[in-house]
Design a protein around this motif. Structure first.
Motif, PDB file in Angstrom:
ATOM      1  N   THR A 183      -1.584   1.534  -5.724  1.00 28.94           N
ATOM      2  CA  THR A 183      -2.378   0.419  -6.253  1.00 28.94           C
ATOM      3  C   THR A 183      -3.608   0.261  -5.375  1.00 28.94           C
ATOM      4  O   THR A 183      -3.622   0.709  -4.225  1.00 28.94           O
ATOM      5  N   SER A 184      -4.608  -0.400  -5.917  1.00 28.19           N
ATOM      6  CA  SER A 184      -5.839  -0.588  -5.162  1.00 28.19           C
ATOM      7  C   SER A 184      -5.545  -1.450  -3.931  1.00 28.19           C
ATOM      8  O   SER A 184      -5.015  -2.553  -4.047  1.00 28.19           O
ATOM      9  N   PRO A 185      -5.823  -0.941  -2.728  1.00 24.07           N
ATOM     10  CA  PRO A 185      -5.457  -1.646  -1.494  1.00 24.07           C
ATOM     11  C   PRO A 185      -6.062  -3.051  -1.428  1.00 24.07           C
ATOM     12  O   PRO A 185      -7.212  -3.261  -1.815  1.00 24.07           O
ATOM     13  N   PRO A 217      -7.736   6.201   6.710  1.00 22.10           N
ATOM     14  CA  PRO A 217      -6.889   5.897   5.556  1.00 22.10           C
ATOM     15  C   PRO A 217      -6.973   6.937   4.442  1.00 22.10           C
ATOM     16  O   PRO A 217      -6.093   7.001   3.591  1.00 22.10           O
ATOM     17  N   GLY A 218      -8.011   7.757   4.446  1.00 20.23           N
ATOM     18  CA  GLY A 218      -8.147   8.791   3.420  1.00 20.23           C
ATOM     19  C   GLY A 218      -7.165   9.940   3.583  1.00 20.23           C
ATOM     20  O   GLY A 218      -7.155  10.863   2.773  1.00 20.23           O
ATOM     21  N   LEU A 219      -6.337   9.890   4.639  1.00 18.82           N
ATOM     22  CA  LEU A 219      -5.285  10.902   4.770  1.00 18.82           C
ATOM     23  C   LEU A 219      -4.090  10.559   3.897  1.00 18.82           C
ATOM     24  O   LEU A 219      -3.139  11.336   3.802  1.00 18.82           O
ATOM     25  N   ARG A 220      -4.116   9.371   3.282  1.00 17.92           N
ATOM     26  CA  ARG A 220      -3.019   8.962   2.418  1.00 17.92           C
ATOM     27  C   ARG A 220      -3.554   8.646   1.024  1.00 17.92           C
ATOM     28  O   ARG A 220      -4.753   8.492   0.820  1.00 17.92           O
ATOM     29  N   LEU A 221      -2.630   8.537   0.078  1.00 17.90           N
ATOM     30  CA  LEU A 221      -2.996   8.099  -1.271  1.00 17.90           C
ATOM     31  C   LEU A 221      -2.295   6.769  -1.529  1.00 17.90           C
ATOM     32  O   LEU A 221      -1.343   6.413  -0.836  1.00 17.90           O
ATOM     33  N   TYR A 222      -2.768   6.053  -2.538  1.00 21.90           N
ATOM     34  CA  TYR A 222      -2.262   4.703  -2.771  1.00 21.90           C
ATOM     35  C   TYR A 222      -1.942   4.525  -4.249  1.00 21.90           C
ATOM     36  O   TYR A 222      -2.691   4.976  -5.114  1.00 21.90           O
ATOM     37  N   LEU A 278       0.851  -1.186   0.000  1.00 21.26           N
ATOM     38  CA  LEU A 278       0.000   0.000   0.000  1.00 21.26           C
ATOM     39  C   LEU A 278       0.892   1.242   0.000  1.00 21.26           C
ATOM     40  O   LEU A 278       0.868   2.050   0.908  1.00 21.26           O
TER      41      LEU A 278
END
Lengths: 551, 190
Positions: B170-172, B163-168, B2
């Motif tokens: 790939t799809s977690p 978790p929306g405080l971060r970006l990803y 992630l």
């Protein structure tokens, strides 16, 4: 001065209009597109990456304005992006929320992105169960258009081999999260499908559009264009062709006719100056979305068309269908209590779906005909809405909020209504909007068949929660009609000009140079979302129009 | 797996996000509280509301309501919502009346233990009295706005590890490949 005559006037720039514009401009047609609102720059104007604490009212909105918000998507993040000025009315006994996007690109700016193909089980439903009519086309005719649309916009999913869900051409699917794995194992025990959704969200870069960054705020608009919307995917290319003029704040009032009763152009209200303006074209495409398209046709009265243009059948505005939305079950997973947070909110939660599993082998296995689909939701999703249900205060209260954070789960049903004489759009005899245009009036009620699906869905989702080891907390409410934004059917297509407004290509039976490119042509609304099919049918209609121009 | 997207700044519109994330922990709450001028509450109401919010969401391993400036949020919301003004003003007055009745003093002057024992009577069904419904309703409303203010602040969302405080990139993906039912997870962390 000679008046300008465009090849085609397109009313609307959402999925249907945007696709028609794209295809027509590519084919060299000079297009004037009318959009009833303003144009945004998706790079700058979307606030999807603001956090609640970046907003003065934490995303909740100014209480004074909040009273006017229409639905959950109309909020502080999208303030000013939903239409509030154009009134509509409802018949006695009808409740209806009519949300319209106040921006070029329409609802593609914020859509839910689920993108399943319709199937022959949908198109031939009347043959199977005897209710209403079949669609005038077969799956194999529209399948190539679905493929082309999927290639254009990028849809992530897997091959699933299900009778009601033809497979398409897919990007890698969204990965399953913990809640999906748990529900998937539960679903196997009770024989309900639990699969990756078909979602127009770019799991990798596609046609020059960057892959998704999984921020989870899609319904507030995407500032990187990592899911399909017409302002990101279609309109820039169409403008580059030199064939497109977009007129904004141009609210279509009625279709102009020539001495033969054919379409000659469109009269619109310039919302800035409040003046009525006429624009002329050799053909007109109406793609204003189901209710508004019907309103425009019904308001286009002339000597030829005393009850509205292309309405010799009397069917304009009739047969309004919608998806019943509602929370069929809520619960939480004890096995996830106290576990670390997991990024569950990566796509505004359409990672997985439970595609129609009812009435597939036999059309009348259930108490209802046809079928519905369900979308699961849950996990760590931002604000802990369950806190109000907990008792107490202090350290224990705070710990319990934290402990439950990864555990919530709920389901959302998408159940189609069936056509009915009592569900329709008409023109209010008295009320006009502030631009002087007679208002749409909506008459609508859920039908018995759909309510039976709701009952069935509540039981199925409760069963799934229990089979997955979850604690079941009860069912939620049915949302008010119009919530889904999936209305269909006011200008249905069919072969018989006496019973249907358009032919199988979306060309009106009465007026050969008037075409419809939105979900109003769909004979019924199926269990699937509308956008992918709007795009496919619009592409087909636009190419048919091009062919007719050449002929 | 992630992976946090490294090049956040490549995306338009993220500068504020980056700025905010670098700024989190080192702001002195006291200094900020001093910088905020209440829009609706008077000085005593503001202090009382601040203390009540901290009783509801106290500082533990994570910041509490006071650290997160929840009282400022409540004051701001009440100032902008006429429907809240009467309940909050009379509710805080009721709380002082309740404190005077039980301990002969206003709420702020009581020890934390005394304050907690008063709040318990409003917060737990088993301890509620039918003669104190007004206070119970006020407390429910106040708690609702405290939760709203805290868990929409950066401190509160970080306390939840939102978790929306971060970006990803790939799809977690669920990391528990061999435990589809998730019945054999590690012991709860919280």
């Amino acid at each position: 001065m000679a008046k300008t005559v465009y090849d085609v006037i397109v009313i609307g720039t959402g999925a249907g209009g945007g696709m028609a514009i794209h295809a027509l401009c590519e084919a060299g047609a000079k297009v004037c597109a009318l959009n009833g609102s303003r144009r945004l720059d998706p790079r700058k104007d979307f606030r999807n990456h603001k956090q609640p604490f970046d907003m003065p009212f934490r995303g909740l909105g100014d209480p004074l304005k909040r009273k006017d918000y229409i639905g959950y998507m109309d909020n502080e993040y999208t303030e000013g992006i939903w239409e509030h000025d154009i009134v509509y009315t409802t018949a006695p006994g009808t409740v209806w929320t009519w949300r319209r996007c106040f921006a070029v690109g329409g609802k593609t700016n914020f859509w839910g992105r689920s993108s399943a193909r319709f199937s022959d089980i949908d198109f031939k439903a009347a043959t199977r169960d005897g209710y209403d009519v079949d669609w005038p086309i077969a799956y194999e005719e529209i399948a190539p258009y679905y493929s082309r649309v999927e290639r254009m916009i990028g849809v992530a999913s897997t091959v699933q081999n299900r009778p009601s869900n033809p497979d398409g051409e897919y990007l890698p699917p969204m990965n399953f999260r913990c809640i999906d794995r748990i529900l998937e194992s539960g679903s196997k025990k009770i024989g309900i499908p639990y699969l990756p959704d078909r979602i127009a969200q770019l799991t990798r870069s596609h046609n020059g559009h960057p892959g998704c960054h999984f921020c989870g705020n899609c319904t507030e608009g995407c500032d990187t264009g990592s899911f399909f919307s017409t302002p990101w995917f279609f309109l820039p290319a169409a403008e580059k062709s030199g064939n497109l003029e977009i007129r904004t704040n141009a609210l279509a009032k009625n279709i102009l006719t020539d001495e033969n009763g054919h379409a000659a152009g469109v009269a619109y209200i310039d919302r800035d100056s409040m003046q009525e303006v006429e624009v002329y074209g050799r053909a007109v495409v109406v793609a204003a979305s189901c209710v508004e398209s019907a309103r425009i046709l019904l308001n286009s009265k002339s000597r030829y068309w005393p009850s509205g243009i292309a309405n010799s059948s009397g069917q304009v505005g009739r047969n309004l269908c919608d998806h019943l939305y509602g929370t069929t079950a809520r619960g939480y997973f004890p096995q996830l209590l106290g576990q670390p947070s997991f990024p569950d909110n990566v796509s505004a939660s359409t990672v997985a779906w439970m595609p129609r599993w009812q009435n597939l082998e036999h059309p009348k296995q259930e108490k209802f005909i046809r079928g519905y689909s369900v979308y699961p939701d849950g996990g760590c999703s931002g604000f802990p809405y369950y806190a109000d249900q907990l008792e107490g205060f202090g350290r224990d209260f705070k710990r319990e909020i934290k402990r439950r954070y990864p555990a919530p789960v709920s389901f959302y049903i998408q159940a189609p209504t069936q056509r009915s004489d009592s569900n329709y759009v008409s023109i209010d005899p008295e009320v006009k909007d502030k631009y002087g245009i007679p208002a749409a009036r909506i008459s609508f009620a859920w039908d018995q068949n759909t309510l039976l699906m709701w009952e069935h869905g509540k039981q199925a989702c409760e069963d799934l929660l229990r089979a997955s080891g979850a604690e079941y907390l009860g069912a939620g409410q049915i949302d008010i009609p119009g919530t889904s934004l999936h209305e269909t059917g006011t200008l249905r297509m069919g072969n018989d000009p006496k019973r249907f407004v358009t032919n199988r290509f979306g060309q009106t039976h009465d007026v050969p140079n008037l075409y419809i490119c939105d979900a109003s042509v769909f004979p019924n609304c199926t269990d699937k979302t509308t956008t992918l099919s709007i795009l496919a049918f619009s592409l087909r209609t636009a190419e048919y129009l091009i062919q007719n121009r050449k002929a | 797996m992630l992976a946090k997207v490294a090049a956040v700044s490549q995306f338009p519109g993220f500068s504020k996000w980056v700025f905010a994330s670098e700024h989190v922990h080192n702001e002195a709450p006291a200094a900020r509280a001093a910088a905020y001028t209440p829009l609706f509450f008077n000085a005593l109401e503001f202090k009382t509301a601040d203390q009540l919010s901290e009783l509801i969401i106290p500082r533990d391993d994570a910041p509490g309501a006071h650290d997160a400036g929840v009282v400022e949020f409540i004051d701001f919301m009440v100032a902008h919502d006429v429907d809240l003004q009467y309940p909050f003003r009379t509710g805080l007055a009721w709380l002082n009346m309740f404190a005077a009745e039980k301990y002969g003093s206003d709420f702020l002057s009581l020890s934390t233990g005394q304050q907690q024992s008063l709040v318990r009577k409003l917060a737990y069904r088993a301890e509620q009295s039918p003669t104190e419904i007004q206070g119970q309703e006020f407390f429910a409303t106040f708690r609702h706005y405290t939760v709203l203010g805290y868990y929409t602040s950066r401190a509160g969302l970080e306390a939840l590890d939102y978790p929306g405080l971060r970006l990803y990139s790939t799809s977690p993906e669920c990391p528990h490949k061999n435990d589809p039912e998730h019945t054999h997870l590690a012991a709860p962390k919280f």
